[in-house]
Design a protein around this motif. Structure first.
Motif, PDB file in Angstrom:
ATOM      1  N   GLY A 214      -4.667   3.535  10.750  1.00 11.82           N
ATOM      2  CA  GLY A 214      -4.498   2.768   9.523  1.00 11.82           C
ATOM      3  C   GLY A 214      -3.980   3.600   8.372  1.00 11.82           C
ATOM      4  O   GLY A 214      -3.529   3.062   7.368  1.00 11.82           O
ATOM      5  N   ASP A 215      -4.037   4.929   8.483  1.00 11.34           N
ATOM      6  CA  ASP A 215      -3.624   5.804   7.380  1.00 11.34           C
ATOM      7  C   ASP A 215      -2.158   6.217   7.537  1.00 11.34           C
ATOM      8  O   ASP A 215      -1.669   6.384   8.656  1.00 11.34           O
ATOM      9  CB  ASP A 215      -4.489   7.062   7.335  1.00 11.34           C
ATOM     10  CG  ASP A 215      -5.916   6.772   6.892  1.00 11.34           C
ATOM     11  OD1 ASP A 215      -6.278   5.582   6.802  1.00 11.34           O
ATOM     12  OD2 ASP A 215      -6.659   7.724   6.634  1.00 11.34           O
ATOM     13  N   ASP A 234      -3.741   3.383   3.095  1.00 10.59           N
ATOM     14  CA  ASP A 234      -4.791   3.141   4.084  1.00 10.59           C
ATOM     15  C   ASP A 234      -4.860   1.647   4.356  1.00 10.59           C
ATOM     16  O   ASP A 234      -4.996   0.842   3.428  1.00 10.59           O
ATOM     17  CB  ASP A 234      -6.137   3.640   3.541  1.00 10.59           C
ATOM     18  CG  ASP A 234      -7.235   3.618   4.602  1.00 10.59           C
ATOM     19  OD1 ASP A 234      -6.958   3.184   5.735  1.00 10.59           O
ATOM     20  OD2 ASP A 234      -8.362   4.025   4.295  1.00 10.59           O
ATOM     21  N   VAL A 235      -4.732   1.283   5.628  1.00 11.19           N
ATOM     22  CA  VAL A 235      -4.810  -0.105   6.057  1.00 11.19           C
ATOM     23  C   VAL A 235      -6.181  -0.361   6.653  1.00 11.19           C
ATOM     24  O   VAL A 235      -6.668   0.441   7.459  1.00 11.19           O
ATOM     25  CB  VAL A 235      -3.707  -0.428   7.090  1.00 11.19           C
ATOM     26  CG1 VAL A 235      -3.898  -1.820   7.670  1.00 11.19           C
ATOM     27  CG2 VAL A 235      -2.335  -0.297   6.447  1.00 11.19           C
ATOM     28  N   VAL A 245       0.899  -2.709  10.872  1.00 16.56           N
ATOM     29  CA  VAL A 245       0.868  -2.992   9.430  1.00 16.56           C
ATOM     30  C   VAL A 245       1.201  -1.730   8.647  1.00 16.56           C
ATOM     31  O   VAL A 245       1.950  -1.756   7.664  1.00 16.56           O
ATOM     32  CB  VAL A 245      -0.513  -3.545   9.025  1.00 16.56           C
ATOM     33  CG1 VAL A 245      -0.598  -3.713   7.509  1.00 16.56           C
ATOM     34  CG2 VAL A 245      -0.774  -4.880   9.719  1.00 16.56           C
ATOM     35  N   MET A 246       0.625  -0.609   9.063  1.00 12.39           N
ATOM     36  CA  MET A 246       0.905   0.664   8.400  1.00 12.39           C
ATOM     37  C   MET A 246       2.400   0.944   8.354  1.00 12.39           C
ATOM     38  O   MET A 246       2.954   1.335   7.311  1.00 12.39           O
ATOM     39  CB  MET A 246       0.178   1.787   9.146  1.00 12.39           C
ATOM     40  CG  MET A 246       0.503   3.201   8.678  1.00 12.39           C
ATOM     41  SD  MET A 246       2.029   3.914   9.386  1.00 12.39           S
ATOM     42  CE  MET A 246       1.569   3.988  11.108  1.00 12.39           C
ATOM     43  N   GLY A 247       3.090   0.746   9.475  1.00 13.53           N
ATOM     44  CA  GLY A 247       4.516   1.012   9.523  1.00 13.53           C
ATOM     45  C   GLY A 247       5.306   0.132   8.577  1.00 13.53           C
ATOM     46  O   GLY A 247       6.249   0.590   7.915  1.00 13.53           O
ATOM     47  N   ASP A 278       0.460 -10.208   7.535  1.00 14.06           N
ATOM     48  CA  ASP A 278      -0.884 -10.387   8.094  1.00 14.06           C
ATOM     49  C   ASP A 278      -1.507  -9.025   8.400  1.00 14.06           C
ATOM     50  O   ASP A 278      -0.876  -8.170   9.020  1.00 14.06           O
ATOM     51  CB  ASP A 278      -0.814 -11.206   9.391  1.00 14.06           C
ATOM     52  CG  ASP A 278      -0.445 -12.658   9.149  1.00 14.06           C
ATOM     53  OD1 ASP A 278      -0.665 -13.131   8.015  1.00 14.06           O
ATOM     54  OD2 ASP A 278       0.068 -13.302  10.088  1.00 14.06           O
ATOM     55  N   GLY A 279      -2.757  -8.839   7.960  1.00 17.17           N
ATOM     56  CA  GLY A 279      -3.457  -7.590   8.200  1.00 17.17           C
ATOM     57  C   GLY A 279      -3.351  -6.602   7.066  1.00 17.17           C
ATOM     58  O   GLY A 279      -3.954  -5.526   7.117  1.00 17.17           O
TER      59      GLY A 279
END
Length: 411
Positions: A214-215, A234-235, A245-247, A278-279
């Protein structure tokens, strides 16, 4: 009777169950009398010795996973500082009087941390419930048939649980490997990171299969040629979803930074984008624009921990003058704040994610003070060495329970 009148050493020795104290290196510091009796080892064979030298895995039976599961539990306790109760485990224990002969044992362990004054795990209390006789089907008088049925059923359920745990572990391991590979492909390589400036980047995945990917971090040369954008984020979440999502967020902020007037505007754009991803709910980010001509840092934070500017004299300045809500926190976004501070050549800017400083049961200010102290003491190191030193000093020995991103830039 007062506490001072209680002989706690005697209490420990007479506890009715098997109890041992282990150091963070998993060496026996002490054992009670019942542990000696049931294990079949003397105190001299236990105290001062590494646990898995005393009780190794059975090399002849790969299905005996008790020792490996115990090792994972103990490292969880060291990393989290929290108690870990294990499911019923099968252990193959070598007969102390007949080397090479193994006895099938069934133990139910609980591992609890004993914290030192610094809040770190000083000892692990390792309690074992001996249930071997319950599992073995032995007739006892008229109740023998009924007992055998119940014990056989318990044995079957225990083996099914062990097999399920192993399948889940393998599934989590595969997801972790794929997610980490995806993240590695998305994050910029070291050779791509601001080649004209001295900077170091690090990513450390969390312990175990959860809370990874997530980071993120990013460093970009801005279009005017004399400024650099440095960001971390940070996701919320873990695994493949968090990596995806991070990307998306990293790429969006990287593009926005190249055309935005400042970091606040870049985060405004990112917040609007996060609203349709989303996310991305509750994701955080902080971005800084470093102007090497004017010797200034302009910054803005969307719910993220503040960057640290370490001045040449060692003074740590936390850049917390422009902190706002996380991305996508408002239905109708409003312009975010930004602030600016000056730096002297030779100073160091450090951005990081919460895995570096947050610990369960500890105030965040303690972790931030620990970071400032490490940066002050090691400020003369080059960025690559400083990044490694900070990770070594701040991350728990067994690994953190959250992933960690770190950027060190020499100004």
């Amino acid at each position: 009777m007062t506490d001072s009148a209680i002989d706690y050493t005697a209490v420990f020795q007479t506890l009715p169950g098997m109890v041992a104290l282990l150091t963070p290196e998993l060496v026996y510091a002490d054992v009670n009398d019942e542990f000696v009796r049931v294990s079949g080892r003397s105190r001299e064979q236990l105290v001062g010795r590494y646990l898995f030298d005393v009780f190794p895995d059975n090399p002849h039976d790969p299905a005996s996973t008790g020792m490996r599961n115990l090792e994972a539990s103990l490292y969880r306790v060291l990393a989290t500082g929290e108690r870990d109760a294990m499911a019923l485990q099968r252990y193959d224990v070598e007969d102390p009087e007949r080397p090479g002969e193994w006895q099938e044992r069934y133990w139910s362990p609980v591992n609890a941390p004993l914290l030192g004054p610094d809040g770190k795990v000083a000892l692990i209390l390792h309690r074992v419930e001996e249930v071997t006789e319950l599992i073995r089907a032995r007739g006892r008088g008229g109740r023998g048939g009924r007992s055998r049925v119940l014990e056989a059923e318990l044995y079957t359920r225990a083996r099914e649980l062990q097999e399920l745990n192993e399948r889940l572990r393998q599934a989590h391991s595969r997801e972790r490997e794929v997610a980490l590979a995806l993240q590695e492909a998305m994050l910029p390589a070291r050779r791509q990171v601001s080649p004209h400036h001295r900077a170091a980047v690090r990513y450390r995945p969390a312990l175990g299969a959860l809370n990874v990917c997530g980071d993120w971090y990013d460093l970009v040369d801005l279009v005017d040629g004399h400024r650099v954008g440095v960001s971390v984020g940070d996701v919320v979440g873990h695994g493949l979803e968090a990596a995806g999502v991070m990307g998306q967020l990293r790429s969006a902020l990287s593009a926005a930074s190249r055309v935005a007037e400042g970091p606040a505007q870049a985060l405004d754009v990112l917040g609007r984008y996060a609203h349709v991803v989303d996310g991305a709910e509750s994701a955080t980010a902080v971005t800084t624009f470093i102007d090497f001509t004017r010797h200034t840092i302009t910054y803005s934070s969307a719910g993220h921990l503040p960057p640290v500017l370490v001045h040449p004299d060692g003074r740590a300045e936390f850049l917390d003058g422009a902190t706002d809500t996380p991305l996508d926190a408002r239905p109708d976004p409003i312009p975010r704040p930004q602030a600016q501070t000056a730096f002297t050549p030779g100073a160091t800017l450090v951005l990081y994610t919460d895995g570096l400083v947050e610990r369960r049961g500890e105030d965040i200010d303690t972790g931030l003070a620990r970071l400032a102290d490490a940066l002050d003491r090691n400020r003369d190191q080059d960025p690559e060495t400083l990044a490694d030193t900070v990770l070594l000093e701040l991350l728990p020995p067994g690994g953190a329970t959250d992933d960690t991103a770190l950027i060190v830039v020499r100004l």
